[in-house]
Design a protein around this motif. Sequence first.
Motif, short mmCIF file in Angstrom:
data_model
loop_
_atom_site.label_atom_id
_atom_site.label_comp_id
_atom_site.label_asym_id
_atom_site.label_seq_id
_atom_site.Cartn_x
_atom_site.Cartn_y
_atom_site.Cartn_z
N SER A 110 32.20 -11.65 -16.24
CA SER A 110 31.10 -10.67 -16.22
C SER A 110 29.86 -11.29 -16.82
O SER A 110 29.90 -12.37 -17.43
CB SER A 110 31.49 -9.43 -17.01
OG SER A 110 31.58 -9.75 -18.40
N MET A 111 28.73 -10.59 -16.69
CA MET A 111 27.51 -11.06 -17.33
C MET A 111 27.68 -11.09 -18.84
O MET A 111 27.12 -11.98 -19.51
CB MET A 111 26.32 -10.18 -16.94
CG MET A 111 25.80 -10.42 -15.54
SD MET A 111 25.26 -12.14 -15.23
CE MET A 111 23.96 -12.33 -16.44
N ASP A 112 28.45 -10.16 -19.40
CA ASP A 112 28.70 -10.20 -20.85
C ASP A 112 29.48 -11.46 -21.22
O ASP A 112 29.19 -12.09 -22.25
CB ASP A 112 29.48 -8.95 -21.28
CG ASP A 112 28.63 -7.69 -21.29
OD1 ASP A 112 27.38 -7.82 -21.28
OD2 ASP A 112 29.21 -6.59 -21.30
N GLU A 141 21.65 -11.20 -13.40
CA GLU A 141 22.55 -10.26 -12.73
C GLU A 141 23.61 -11.02 -11.94
O GLU A 141 23.40 -12.15 -11.51
CB GLU A 141 21.79 -9.32 -11.79
CG GLU A 141 21.06 -10.01 -10.66
CD GLU A 141 20.39 -9.02 -9.71
OE1 GLU A 141 20.89 -7.88 -9.59
OE2 GLU A 141 19.39 -9.40 -9.09
N ALA A 142 24.78 -10.38 -11.81
CA ALA A 142 25.86 -10.91 -10.99
C ALA A 142 25.91 -10.10 -9.70
O ALA A 142 25.93 -8.87 -9.73
CB ALA A 142 27.19 -10.81 -11.73
N VAL A 143 25.93 -10.79 -8.57
CA VAL A 143 25.78 -10.15 -7.26
C VAL A 143 27.00 -10.46 -6.40
O VAL A 143 27.44 -11.62 -6.32
CB VAL A 143 24.50 -10.64 -6.56
CG1 VAL A 143 24.34 -9.97 -5.20
CG2 VAL A 143 23.28 -10.39 -7.43
N LYS A 149 31.44 -13.42 -7.21
CA LYS A 149 30.06 -13.09 -7.57
C LYS A 149 29.23 -14.36 -7.73
O LYS A 149 29.69 -15.37 -8.26
CB LYS A 149 30.03 -12.30 -8.87
CG LYS A 149 30.61 -10.89 -8.77
CD LYS A 149 30.45 -10.15 -10.08
CE LYS A 149 31.13 -8.78 -10.03
NZ LYS A 149 30.51 -7.90 -9.02
N LEU A 150 27.98 -14.26 -7.28
CA LEU A 150 27.02 -15.30 -7.62
C LEU A 150 26.08 -14.72 -8.67
O LEU A 150 25.96 -13.50 -8.82
CB LEU A 150 26.27 -15.82 -6.40
CG LEU A 150 25.32 -14.90 -5.61
CD1 LEU A 150 23.95 -14.78 -6.27
CD2 LEU A 150 25.14 -15.44 -4.20
N TYR A 151 25.43 -15.59 -9.40
CA TYR A 151 24.53 -15.18 -10.47
C TYR A 151 23.10 -15.44 -10.03
O TYR A 151 22.77 -16.53 -9.56
CB TYR A 151 24.86 -15.93 -11.76
CG TYR A 151 26.27 -15.66 -12.22
CD1 TYR A 151 26.58 -14.56 -13.01
CD2 TYR A 151 27.31 -16.51 -11.83
CE1 TYR A 151 27.88 -14.30 -13.41
CE2 TYR A 151 28.62 -16.25 -12.22
CZ TYR A 151 28.89 -15.15 -13.01
OH TYR A 151 30.18 -14.90 -13.39
N ARG A 152 22.28 -14.43 -10.20
CA ARG A 152 20.90 -14.47 -9.69
C ARG A 152 19.92 -14.32 -10.84
O ARG A 152 20.14 -13.54 -11.76
CB ARG A 152 20.71 -13.34 -8.66
CG ARG A 152 19.32 -13.27 -8.04
CD ARG A 152 19.38 -12.45 -6.76
NE ARG A 152 20.14 -13.16 -5.72
CZ ARG A 152 20.59 -12.59 -4.61
NH1 ARG A 152 20.39 -11.31 -4.39
NH2 ARG A 152 21.25 -13.31 -3.71
N GLY A 153 18.85 -15.07 -10.76
CA GLY A 153 17.83 -15.00 -11.81
C GLY A 153 16.58 -15.75 -11.39
O GLY A 153 16.20 -15.73 -10.22
N THR A 154 15.97 -16.42 -12.35
CA THR A 154 14.72 -17.12 -12.08
C THR A 154 14.75 -18.53 -12.66
O THR A 154 15.35 -18.78 -13.72
CB THR A 154 13.50 -16.38 -12.68
OG1 THR A 154 13.72 -16.16 -14.08
CG2 THR A 154 13.28 -15.06 -11.97
N LEU A 155 14.09 -19.43 -11.96
CA LEU A 155 13.82 -20.78 -12.44
C LEU A 155 12.35 -20.83 -12.84
O LEU A 155 11.47 -20.60 -12.00
CB LEU A 155 14.11 -21.80 -11.34
CG LEU A 155 13.71 -23.25 -11.63
CD1 LEU A 155 14.53 -23.82 -12.78
CD2 LEU A 155 13.88 -24.11 -10.38
N THR A 156 12.10 -21.10 -14.10
CA THR A 156 10.73 -21.13 -14.62
C THR A 156 10.37 -22.56 -14.98
O THR A 156 11.16 -23.29 -15.59
CB THR A 156 10.59 -20.25 -15.87
OG1 THR A 156 10.99 -18.91 -15.55
CG2 THR A 156 9.16 -20.22 -16.38
N THR A 172 23.06 -19.27 -8.53
CA THR A 172 24.12 -20.25 -8.73
C THR A 172 25.46 -19.54 -8.58
O THR A 172 25.57 -18.34 -8.76
CB THR A 172 24.02 -20.92 -10.11
OG1 THR A 172 24.95 -22.01 -10.17
CG2 THR A 172 24.32 -19.95 -11.25
N GLY A 173 26.49 -20.31 -8.21
CA GLY A 173 27.82 -19.74 -8.06
C GLY A 173 28.03 -19.07 -6.72
O GLY A 173 27.23 -19.20 -5.79
N GLY A 174 29.16 -18.33 -6.63
CA GLY A 174 29.51 -17.64 -5.40
C GLY A 174 30.74 -18.21 -4.71
O GLY A 174 31.20 -17.66 -3.73
#
Length: 281
Positions: A110-112, A141-143, A149-156, A172-174
């Motif tokens: 999980s995200m936790d 977030e996990a999608v 699940k893949l993990y979604r976010g941002t690259l800064t 990443t992931g999936g």
Amino acid sequence: MVKSFEATLDELEKAKSSGNLVGAYENTLEPYVLQFGEEVEKNPSEARIEQWLRIYTLLSSLSIEGPSDITQTLYTSAQDNFERAMAKLSGDAAANAADFIESLEAPALSMDDMARATAAAFPISIAAAGLQPLAAFSATEAVDAGHVKLYRGTLTVFDANKKVTGIYKANTGGFVADFRRKNGPTPPGLFKVSNYRPDRGNTPGMKREGVSFSFDLDERNPTGNRSAFRIHPDGPPPGTHGCIGVFEGADKLHECAVKLNGVLKANGPFWLSVAYGKADV
């Protein structure tokens, strides 16, 4: 030109023995390996699958999509022949093939869970450690998008003064659920960014909306026997096998490559942090 199974296997074994497996695969052997894998997919006999597994297990630690995708296809579409072929393997080949199957059933995180792993990866803050990452991937977030699940976010991306110069959606992931397993998502922690390659269009999963590129990522504190982490466009299907996949349109993908390469030119290899959830790094 087509390489025989024996020639391909021999070159991979020599490259691994010399410590140059990643370079040999990406720079020379990738098209031959993928072509052979595609031929086995068309004729998934027990003997051909055994040959493929002997090739794949040499590459199993690489966070790349093509060979592992072919292996999963063979496992799901010709499972009886796959299992008989596995039974004929021995040593590292048998262990790596078995690990691949086991990893597909790895428990979901999980995200936790990922936030706790992030906190463990950064026992003291980056600033307190005297480090200055000039890029950061933050998954929030996990999608559900396929196998796991893949993990979604941002690259800064930052400049040397820590000013934000670009923010890009990234995944990443999936494929495998656990970042500690081969083909899992990018592990939390610090990575050294280097080696910009402006065209990876023939590499599965590295081309999106006509744009392909990659940057090497080298893990500061290895979390397992994995290599060939990359930043690249997240080509279809969504998700990666350990890389950070930029999930944007063509213009933003071009911009992302320019921004990252600009940091590389100005500073040389630089740090990127990878974090999940709300963990403070």
